[in-house]
Write a protein that holds these residues in place. Structure first.
Motif, mmCIF file in Angstrom:
data_model
loop_
_atom_site.group_PDB
_atom_site.id
_atom_site.type_symbol
_atom_site.label_atom_id
_atom_site.label_comp_id
_atom_site.label_asym_id
_atom_site.label_seq_id
_atom_site.Cartn_x
_atom_site.Cartn_y
_atom_site.Cartn_z
ATOM 1 N N ARG A 66 24.872 -28.778 4.884
ATOM 2 C CA ARG A 66 23.983 -27.863 4.151
ATOM 3 C C ARG A 66 23.554 -26.700 5.042
ATOM 4 O O ARG A 66 23.170 -26.892 6.187
ATOM 5 N N GLY A 67 23.663 -25.505 4.500
ATOM 6 C CA GLY A 67 23.280 -24.309 5.226
ATOM 7 C C GLY A 67 24.384 -23.761 6.114
ATOM 8 O O GLY A 67 24.337 -22.616 6.530
ATOM 9 N N PHE A 68 25.373 -24.585 6.433
ATOM 10 C CA PHE A 68 26.472 -24.140 7.289
ATOM 11 C C PHE A 68 27.730 -23.907 6.475
ATOM 12 O O PHE A 68 28.310 -22.837 6.508
ATOM 13 N N GLY A 69 28.166 -24.927 5.756
ATOM 14 C CA GLY A 69 29.358 -24.782 4.936
ATOM 15 C C GLY A 69 29.995 -26.124 4.647
ATOM 16 O O GLY A 69 29.450 -27.170 4.977
ATOM 17 N N SER A 70 31.169 -26.061 4.042
ATOM 18 C CA SER A 70 31.867 -27.299 3.710
ATOM 19 C C SER A 70 33.339 -27.191 4.098
ATOM 20 O O SER A 70 33.934 -26.120 4.068
ATOM 21 N N PHE A 71 33.874 -28.327 4.496
ATOM 22 C CA PHE A 71 35.280 -28.451 4.847
ATOM 23 C C PHE A 71 35.923 -29.359 3.808
ATOM 24 O O PHE A 71 35.364 -30.395 3.455
ATOM 25 N N SER A 72 37.087 -28.978 3.336
ATOM 26 C CA SER A 72 37.800 -29.823 2.388
ATOM 27 C C SER A 72 39.298 -29.701 2.652
ATOM 28 O O SER A 72 39.747 -28.759 3.299
#
Length: 99
Positions: A46-52
């Motif tokens: 949260r607040g940084f980003g997401s990896f998928s």
């Protein structure tokens, strides 16, 4: 910034951690993230980003030199989507006059 810079910054910001402890923390975090992505899981900070993990379907391509058909197998790659707080911080750093 590379991994050793990250370890050094962590050791400076957390004086109770030795350099070896900071290295263990960073390495554990990176190894855990890599294992989760390899297993096909999504990581959201949260607040940084997401990896998928995104899969590209197998397809038929052409060799540009010979024009011969080439089979390209299924490919899996990591996709990073920055979070709003990170996007805003980068925008403010690039354009300091923005609100």
């Amino acid at each position: 910034m590379n991994r050793s810079d990250l370890i050094e910054a962590l050791a400076e910001r957390c004086p109770h951690l030795t350099a070896a402890d900071a290295q263990a923390v960073v390495m554990t975090l990176l190894q855990t993230m890599a294992a989760a992505l390899a297993a096909g899981q999504r990581i959201e900070l949260r607040g940084f980003g997401s990896f998928s993990v995104h899969e590209r379907e197998p397809r038929q391509a052409r060799n540009p030199r010979t024009g011969a058909a080439v089979e390209v197998p299924l490919r899996r790659g990591v996709h990073f989507k920055p979070g709003k707080a990170l996007r805003d911080a980068v925008d403010r750093a690039a354009h300091p006059k923005l609100p």
